[in-house]
Design an enzyme around this catalytic site. Sequence first.
Site, PDB file in Angstrom:
ATOM      1  N   ARG A  19      42.052  30.560  42.058  1.00  0.00           N
ATOM      2  CA  ARG A  19      43.083  29.609  41.616  1.00  0.00           C
ATOM      3  C   ARG A  19      42.492  28.231  41.335  1.00  0.00           C
ATOM      4  O   ARG A  19      42.805  27.625  40.309  1.00  0.00           O
ATOM      5  CB  ARG A  19      44.208  29.513  42.647  1.00  0.00           C
ATOM      6  N   ASN A  37      48.760  33.122  43.771  1.00  0.00           N
ATOM      7  CA  ASN A  37      48.459  34.423  44.350  1.00  0.00           C
ATOM      8  C   ASN A  37      49.747  35.222  44.439  1.00  0.00           C
ATOM      9  O   ASN A  37      50.817  34.664  44.689  1.00  0.00           O
ATOM     10  CB  ASN A  37      47.877  34.272  45.755  1.00  0.00           C
TER      11      ASN A  37
END
Length: 90
Positions: A19, A37
């Site tokens: 990320r 996520n």
Amino acid sequence: MATARRIRVTGRVQGVFFRAWTREQAKRLGVFGWVRNCADGSVEAHVEGEQAAVEEMIAAMKHGPGAARVDALDCEAVALTGAHNFEVTH
């Protein structure tokens, strides 16, 4: 011309800074949206911006950061949201 894509990446993509890396790539390419996520172990992103930059972002996400292993990347066209930044969400 601006475009938007919803992207889902599977493989070893959580716990490997995927990320944060995605946010860095978005800043480099000048695209906007978010990355998060998912409970199933995948990473999902919404990416929008100029078509060439979005395509470059997708190509980068097919490989991810060094510690990641991308098994598959699914991508679909979605509506623009007018995002003006790129966020890591939870």
